[in-house]
Design a protein around this motif. Structure first.
Motif, PDB file in Angstrom:
ATOM      1  N   ASP A  63      32.973  40.941  71.262  1.00 36.83           N
ATOM      2  CA  ASP A  63      33.335  39.675  70.616  1.00 36.83           C
ATOM      3  C   ASP A  63      32.115  39.172  69.850  1.00 36.83           C
ATOM      4  OD1 ASP A  63      33.958  37.064  69.902  1.00 36.83           O
ATOM      5  OD2 ASP A  63      35.023  36.635  71.777  1.00 36.83           O
ATOM      6  N   ALA A  64      32.017  39.569  68.591  1.00 36.50           N
ATOM      7  CA  ALA A  64      30.820  39.289  67.794  1.00 36.50           C
ATOM      8  C   ALA A  64      30.544  37.786  67.666  1.00 36.50           C
ATOM      9  CB  ALA A  64      30.946  39.926  66.415  1.00 36.50           C
ATOM     10  N   GLU A  65      31.591  37.002  67.477  1.00 38.80           N
ATOM     11  CA  GLU A  65      31.398  35.556  67.313  1.00 38.80           C
ATOM     12  C   GLU A  65      30.816  34.940  68.581  1.00 38.80           C
ATOM     13  OE1 GLU A  65      34.844  33.512  65.971  1.00 38.80           O
ATOM     14  OE2 GLU A  65      35.003  34.649  64.092  1.00 38.80           O
ATOM     15  N   LEU A  66      31.302  35.386  69.737  1.00 35.81           N
ATOM     16  CA  LEU A  66      30.794  34.867  71.004  1.00 35.81           C
ATOM     17  C   LEU A  66      29.347  35.278  71.218  1.00 35.81           C
ATOM     18  CD1 LEU A  66      31.181  33.451  73.711  1.00 35.81           C
ATOM     19  CD2 LEU A  66      32.180  35.584  74.610  1.00 35.81           C
ATOM     20  N   GLU A  68      27.142  36.093  68.983  1.00 39.55           N
ATOM     21  CA  GLU A  68      26.317  35.375  68.014  1.00 39.55           C
ATOM     22  C   GLU A  68      26.063  33.942  68.474  1.00 39.55           C
ATOM     23  OE1 GLU A  68      26.832  33.674  63.481  1.00 39.55           O
ATOM     24  OE2 GLU A  68      27.559  35.705  63.904  1.00 39.55           O
ATOM     25  N   ARG A  69      27.104  33.281  68.973  1.00 41.13           N
ATOM     26  CA  ARG A  69      26.946  31.884  69.413  1.00 41.13           C
ATOM     27  C   ARG A  69      25.980  31.794  70.591  1.00 41.13           C
ATOM     28  NH1 ARG A  69      29.499  28.982  73.326  1.00 41.13           N
ATOM     29  NH2 ARG A  69      31.242  30.455  73.549  1.00 41.13           N
ATOM     30  N   SER A  72      22.466  32.317  69.484  1.00 43.54           N
ATOM     31  CA  SER A  72      21.956  31.195  68.673  1.00 43.54           C
ATOM     32  C   SER A  72      21.461  30.047  69.535  1.00 43.54           C
ATOM     33  CB  SER A  72      23.038  30.700  67.713  1.00 43.54           C
ATOM     34  OG  SER A  72      24.043  29.980  68.397  1.00 43.54           O
ATOM     35  N   ALA A  91      25.280  41.122  65.883  1.00 44.08           N
ATOM     36  CA  ALA A  91      25.721  39.777  66.230  1.00 44.08           C
ATOM     37  C   ALA A  91      24.593  38.993  66.899  1.00 44.08           C
ATOM     38  CB  ALA A  91      26.938  39.849  67.149  1.00 44.08           C
ATOM     39  N   GLN A  94      22.097  38.002  64.241  1.00 47.84           N
ATOM     40  CA  GLN A  94      22.607  36.912  63.419  1.00 47.84           C
ATOM     41  C   GLN A  94      22.462  35.578  64.158  1.00 47.84           C
ATOM     42  OE1 GLN A  94      23.338  37.151  60.302  1.00 47.84           O
ATOM     43  NE2 GLN A  94      23.875  34.973  60.087  1.00 47.84           N
ATOM     44  N   GLY A  95      22.747  35.586  65.450  1.00 46.75           N
ATOM     45  CA  GLY A  95      22.572  34.373  66.236  1.00 46.75           C
ATOM     46  C   GLY A  95      21.121  33.947  66.319  1.00 46.75           C
ATOM     47  N   LYS A  98      19.931  32.242  63.216  1.00 48.75           N
ATOM     48  CA  LYS A  98      20.309  30.817  63.224  1.00 48.75           C
ATOM     49  C   LYS A  98      19.373  30.017  64.122  1.00 48.75           C
ATOM     50  CE  LYS A  98      25.227  31.510  62.245  1.00 48.75           C
ATOM     51  NZ  LYS A  98      26.622  31.392  62.766  1.00 48.75           N
TER      52      LYS A  98
END
Length: 345
Positions: A63-66, A68-69, A72, A91, A94-95, A98
């Motif tokens: 789960d890339a979005e998770l 990354e979050r 971050s 991911a 990227q986090g 940020k």
């Protein structure tokens, strides 16, 4: 006044290495100033982590979005899950990009693997390049096509860009039964991969085996001493922000070396003692054996040779030897047999 805490995001917390590293950090003298977040698939295991004061998020590394979050929000990421997961690495980076935009450069301690320095000896010889973690120029000669290297290069490139400080720990052949709170609670795997996979193959075929003549050399490290390397690296970073990172941030975990033959012979000796075989002498794995037990790969016949010069220079002091590793094989074999059959005999 509440204490400002350092936020950690650690992956692989239920694994052999990851759980042992987390256990070590939870016992750190400054543990009260740490807040750990882990990502786990099993909601029941998540509850156990929460009881230990660890924030557990239920989800997947895919789960890339998770990912990354969570990255971050971290001051420090320690990745000890799949070292070949390019998607998770991207991911995470990227986090962290940020996170770095807030003005503080985050720390990324990544776990690579001994495969990054494998050759294709097929058990026939031990003549191979010996990589030194203090020699950045030599490390950079490792081909980008080598196992694990694509992820390592993504991470060191991010360090070069300047939005993280990266530290890559490369365990060699890790051995020993893991112990600690996470093992006791049932959420952590206590077994390594390499010796148990040889043990299971030997039990199934009734005789210890090796790739080729077993003349290849691997270095080794005991699981708890490897976990101490993560602590040593982190403590050194805190004490000296200029500690080698990026191209100067590779740290091998090694404290001894062995021939594959020596490990296989010890397995054979234990098999005879436990009345699981009539011969202690290992025999060559056939291609059918390789297909059955190792997905057709002869990776156990490779050389993986290195020196932990940089790791020792920052204060890591492993003491366990190859003799200790060999002595650990029969007790672990007994545990594995008991788990599979309910009896060690």
């Amino acid at each position: 006044m509440s204490q400002v805490k350092t936020n950690f995001f650690l992956t692989g917390a239920t694994g052999y290495i990851g759980g042992t590293v987390l256990t070590r950090f939870l016992a750190h003298p400054r543990a009260n100033s740490f807040q750990f977040t882990v990502l786990v698939r099993d909601p029941k295991k998540a509850e156990v982590f929460k009881e230990l004061g660890v924030t557990a998020v239920v989800g997947s590394h895919s789960d890339a979005e998770l990912v990354e979050r969570l990255a971050s929000q971290a001051d420090v990421v320690i990745s000890i899950a799949d070292c070949d997961d390019v998607g998770a690495a991207k991911a995470t980076l990227q986090g962290l990009r940020k996170r770095g935009a807030s003005g503080t450069v985050p720390i990324f301690i990544h776990t690579s693997g001994a495969g990054v320095i494998f050759d294709d000896a097929k058990g026939i010889h031990s003549d191979a390049m010996i990589y030194d973690d203090s020699d950045a120029d030599q490390i950079e000669t490792i081909a980008p096509t080598q196992m694990h290297r694509d992820v390592d290069l993504l991470i060191t490139a991010a360090d070069t860009e300047g939005y993280i400080k990266s530290y890559i720990i490369v365990p060699t052949s890790v051995w020993g039964l893991a112990t600690g709170r996470l093992v006791d609670s049932g959420v952590q795997n206590p077994h390594s991969m390499l010796i148990p996979i040889l043990v299971k193959a030997a039990l199934d075929r009734g005789q210890a085996g090796m790739v080729g003549e077993g003349k290849n050399i691997w270095h080794n490290v005991e699981i708890h001493e490897l976990a101490d390397l993560y602590i040593t690296v982190y403590d050194k970073i805190v004490a000296d922000p200029d500690t080698g990172h990026g191209r100067n941030g590779f740290y091998f975990g090694e404290s001894g070396k062995h021939l594959l033959y020596a490990v296989s012979k010890e397995i054979g000796t234990a098999l005879v003692a436990l009345k699981k075989s009539d011969s202690a002498e290992p025999t060559m794995f056939t291609q059918a054996d390789l297909n059955k037990y190792f997905r057709g790969s002869s990776f156990l016949g490779s050389n993986s040779r290195c020196r932990a010069t940089r790791a020792r220079a920052i204060g890591w002091k492993p003491t366990k030897s190859t003799s200790d590793m060999l002595a650990s094989i029969r007790p672990e074999m007994e545990v594995l047999i008991k788990k599979n059959t309910g009896s060690a005999t």
